[in-house]
Design a protein around this motif. Structure first.
Motif: not given
Length: 298
Positions: A3, A120, A122, A145, A201, A207-208, A210-212, A214-215
């Motif tokens: 992370n 999808g 966070f 998260h 990111s 979307d990029s 949000c994925e970052a 969540k990770a």
């Protein structure tokens, strides 16, 4: 360390995840909120309208305010069900669909949070101290998260917006949650531009981002910058903007610190923290802080 956001393709983008407009209980219209954050140097914002019957269970559509240098994340603050002491829940969902269905008659906080996470989003547990959330409450949101560890509006208004201690209680019990700082701005006067996240990111694409998030590939700040955190050979190395104090926090009483003038690097042995986790706090001479997410060793 999966992370850690440093040393990856891409760059850091500055954003506020928690703010309100006239679509719910904020003072300013959506476009004006977005404009002010953009003018203040932010790369993105999420307008977290209260998802309540009073506001017709609508999600604010902020897409018209996006451009090549500024974007928005679709978000809502969910309030289904009651906490242990009878308060309406507050759960932040960022990256939620615009057509997210209104809650069913029997849907509780855990269920609506799970439904948002499955879409999808966070999921953030916001301002625990502001409304007396318990760790038992928080543990019921198993899809979360992160915990909102700094809420600027709550700090400047009622001194109830500092929540790393709350998050640490959950971390001490083995819950793997990150932290995030926000404004929770309603007026954009005293309650704005005081806490944010820097997300690493590959692009400004929502979307990029949000994925970052969540990770856990971000850090939180009131001003100081974190340039690098890495663990090699049993040592944790930190590079940052000039600091008066650099400290580590781990499980229970485990901690270390260095104090000085204009420190930009620090190195600590990790042996004290290796049974669980460590996180980093950087404080500058004005008392402003930056916080890493917890780094787990197993």
């Amino acid at each position: 360390m999966k992370n850690l956001p440093f040393g990856r393709p891409g760059r850091f983008y500055r954003g506020n995840l928690h703010a309100h407009s006239t679509n719910s209980d904020g003072l300013l219209e959506i476009g004006e909120v977005c404009r002010r954050y953009k003018d203040a140097g932010y790369d993105f914002i999420s307008l977290s309208k209260h998802f309540l019957e009073d506001y017709n269970y609508l999600i604010s559509d902020t897409r018209p305010y996006r451009d090549e240098n500024f974007t928005t994340l679709i978000a809502a603050e969910l309030h289904q069900g009651k906490t242990k002491i009878g308060e309406p829940w507050h759960i932040l969902a960022v990256g939620i669909p615009l057509k997210f269905a209104q809650p069913g008659a029997d849907e509780d906080a855990a269920q609506i949070a799970e439904r948002a996470a499955s879409s999808g989003a966070f999921i953030g547990i916001v301002h625990p101290s502001w409304y007396g959330l318990t760790t038992e409450d928080a543990k019921s949101i198993t899809c979360a998260h992160a915990v909102e560890i700094y809420n600027h509006g709550s700090v400047v208004e009622i001194e109830r917006g500092e929540d790393w201690p709350f998050c640490d209680l959950l971390l001490n019990d083995g819950w793997r949650l990150n932290g995030f700082a926000t404004d929770d701005a309603h007026y954009l006067t005293h309650d704005a531009f005081g806490g944010w996240i820097n997300v690493h990111s590959e692009s400004l694409d929502p979307d990029s981002l949000c994925e970052a998030m969540k990770a856990g590939r971000y850090y939180s700040s009131q001003g100081p910058e974190m340039h690098d955190i890495r663990i090699t050979g049993g040592e944790l190395h930190i590079e940052c903007s000039p600091a008066a104090n650099i400290s580590l926090q781990g499980r229970g009483a485990r901690s270390r610190f260095l104090s000085g003038d204009n420190m930009t690097t620090a190195t600590f042995p990790t042996d004290r923290f290796e049974e669980a986790y460590v996180r980093v706090t950087v404080r500058d001479e004005k008392g402003k802080r930056a916080w890493s997410n917890p780094i787990w060793f197993n």
